[in-house]
Design an enzyme around this catalytic site. Structure first.
Site, PDB file in Angstrom:
ATOM      1  N   TYR A 197       1.253  33.579  -9.769  1.00 45.72           N
ATOM      2  CA  TYR A 197       0.984  34.833 -10.171  1.00 45.72           C
ATOM      3  C   TYR A 197      -0.537  35.140 -10.712  1.00 45.72           C
ATOM      4  CZ  TYR A 197       4.751  38.008 -11.282  1.00 45.72           C
ATOM      5  OH  TYR A 197       5.732  39.041 -10.934  1.00 45.72           O
ATOM      6  N   GLU A 205      -2.136  38.423 -11.669  1.00 43.60           N
ATOM      7  CA  GLU A 205      -2.447  39.923 -11.917  1.00 43.60           C
ATOM      8  C   GLU A 205      -3.994  39.970 -12.302  1.00 43.60           C
ATOM      9  OE1 GLU A 205       0.266  40.432 -14.889  1.00 43.60           O
ATOM     10  OE2 GLU A 205       1.843  41.487 -13.754  1.00 43.60           O
ATOM     11  N   ASP A 232      -6.215  57.482   6.901  1.00 44.13           N
ATOM     12  CA  ASP A 232      -4.902  56.604   6.983  1.00 44.13           C
ATOM     13  C   ASP A 232      -4.820  56.116   8.330  1.00 44.13           C
ATOM     14  OD1 ASP A 232      -2.545  55.240   6.985  1.00 44.13           O
ATOM     15  OD2 ASP A 232      -1.378  56.773   6.053  1.00 44.13           O
ATOM     16  N   LYS A 268       0.628  46.639  11.705  1.00 47.98           N
ATOM     17  CA  LYS A 268       0.944  47.322  12.779  1.00 47.98           C
ATOM     18  C   LYS A 268      -0.053  46.695  14.159  1.00 47.98           C
ATOM     19  CE  LYS A 268       2.997  51.183  10.110  1.00 47.98           C
ATOM     20  NZ  LYS A 268       3.012  52.155   9.732  1.00 47.98           N
TER      21      LYS A 268
END
Ligand SMILES: *Cc1c(COP(=O)(O)O)cnc(C)c1O
Length: 423
Positions: free
Chosen positions: A58, A60, A204, A233
């Site tokens: 973790y 954050e 984008d 992609k």
């Protein structure tokens, strides 16, 4: 005495249900021609990093500013990914935490706008993404969306129309790029319009980031303020996303990603993105990107010569959008189903000014990233185009015909095995 075998229960063999399915899917991906333009084959190092023990951690926050202990290596890892992202896309700042493209795009809205602000984005049925303000998406519900499309004659985004619309709407943010544009974005023209109306320009580049990294597509920077992209992609990383921006937007982008939209970053995905960015910096990646475009143009040529109508009469990039009603099909969906039976994977898609609907679109969308990763070239594209035309010339979708094509598809796939693919 503790007789329990936990942790890790019975190992991988115990859960054969899942691992058998993965094996079968591996084989399936090997034996079909994958032409869905948003898909690819990630390399073994990318998959290894993504499947690593980093999933246990973790973290954050951002490097040097975390909420949990134990970040000695995680901070180095994230900083390395950030530096690579900046270098690959020529940006001033990067955030490599977004879980997916949709969340990353949403982060751009919240970094730039308040709910209710006017935003301009491309229409879904003209090549935009759901997150570009479609009414079923959160972006369409929260923001005052003004949508631009392509010109009906040229089927290309008409920058005069975009300018006119921007002058009227005075948007706070303009989104360039999309998910079904066979033609490239003119960043300079978009930047001039954004400047004129006082809007922030967001590119984008989810579909084309790999082409940008490989210099086979125009460079968004320095023209745009923010660039957002998926990592899986054409960039060929794991499922995920990243945002690259100018200094001015750094803090706003970072806080929009965390804590506004997300919790702990997926460091295993981040490591996979880092590996993909390393690959993108190698000379061979430029060849890969150039070959994607070369293959796409060759495939487009064969398809057009065979009588298939392509939107905008061709392609500049990895993607081809075609109107299958031009060959007697009722719509894209039955054509995509017939193609699948022949071992050719693509998707039904709306075309600009579609006479059908979202449920019954007239088009198919396809692209060359996956086949290029397998090492296929322009000769093979001619063959793939011919196989596709044999499917398309028979709108009755005769099963024997499809089976015969399927056999030839498999032969072609076996000649171009996916590198490093068997588990
Ligand atoms: C794929 C795509 C997205 C969304 O990415 P996900 O990872 O599927 O959420 C956003 N924008 C564009 C232009 C895309 O092509």
């Amino acid at each position: 005495m503790n007789t329990q075998t936990d942790p890790f229960i019975g190992g991988r063999a115990q859960d054969s249900a899942i691992f058998d399915l993965i094996k079968q899917e591996t084989l399936r991906q090997e034996l079909v021609l994958r032409l869905i333009p948003s898909e690819n084959y990630a390399s073994k190092p990318v998959r290894e990093a993504t499947g690593s023990i980093l999933t246990n951690k973790y973290s954050e926050g951002l490097p040097g500013r975390r909420y949990y202990q134990g970040q000695k290596y995680i901070d180095k890892l994230e900083n390395l990914c950030i530096e690579r992202a900046k270098a690959v896309f020529n940006g001033e700042h990067a955030n490599v935490q977004p879980y997916s493209g949709s969340v990353a795009v949403l982060a751009c809205y919240f970094a730039v706008c308040q709910a209710g602000d006017t935003v301009m984005g491309p229409r879904l049925d003209h090549g935009g993404h759901l997150s570009h303000g479609h009414k079923v998406n959160l972006t369409g519900k929260l923001f005052n969306m003004v949508q631009y499309g392509v010109n009906q004659q040229t089927e290309v985004v008409d920058m005069d129309e975009v300018r006119e619309l921007a002058r009227q709407a005075r948007p706070k943010m303009i989104i360039a790029g999309g998910t079904a544009f066979p033609r490239n974005v003119d960043f300079e023209a978009f930047a001039a319009i954004a400047k004129e109306v006082g809007a922030v320009l967001v590119a984008d580049m989810s579909h084309t980031a790999g082409l940008i990294a490989g210099k086979a597509y125009p460079q968004p920077f320095p023209h745009v303020d923010i660039m957002v992209t998926t990592s899986h992609k054409t960039l060929r990383g794991p499922r995920g996303a990243l945002i690259v921006c100018k200094h001015e937007w750094a803090q706003k982008i970072d806080t929009a990603v965390f804590p506004l939209l997300q919790g702990g970053p997926h460091q295993h995905t981040q490591a996979g993105i880092g590996v993909a960015l390393f690959e993108a910096q190698q000379p061979a990646f430029r060849e890969y990107a150039a070959n994607i475009v070369r293959n796409s143009k060759a495939l487009a040529q064969t398809l057009m010569e065979g009588g298939l109508r392509l939107i905008s009469n061709g392609t500049d990039n990895h993607l081809i959008l075609a109107d299958v009603t031009s060959m007697g099909w009722e719509g894209g969906k039955p054509a995509a189903v017939a193609m699948e039976k022949a071992g050719i994977e693509l998707n039904a898609n709306m075309i600009p000014f579609d006479k059908g609907s979202a449920f019954k679109p007239s088009g198919i969308r396809l692209g060359t990233p996956s086949l290029t990763t397998r090492g296929m070239g322009t000769e093979e594209m001619k063959k793939v185009g011919e196989l596709m035309l044999r499917v398309l010339k028979d709108p009755s979708a005769n099963e024997d015909n499809l089976r015969r094509i399927r056999a030839e598809v498999q032969e072609l796939c076996l000649a171009f095995p996916v590198p490093d693919y068997f588990v």
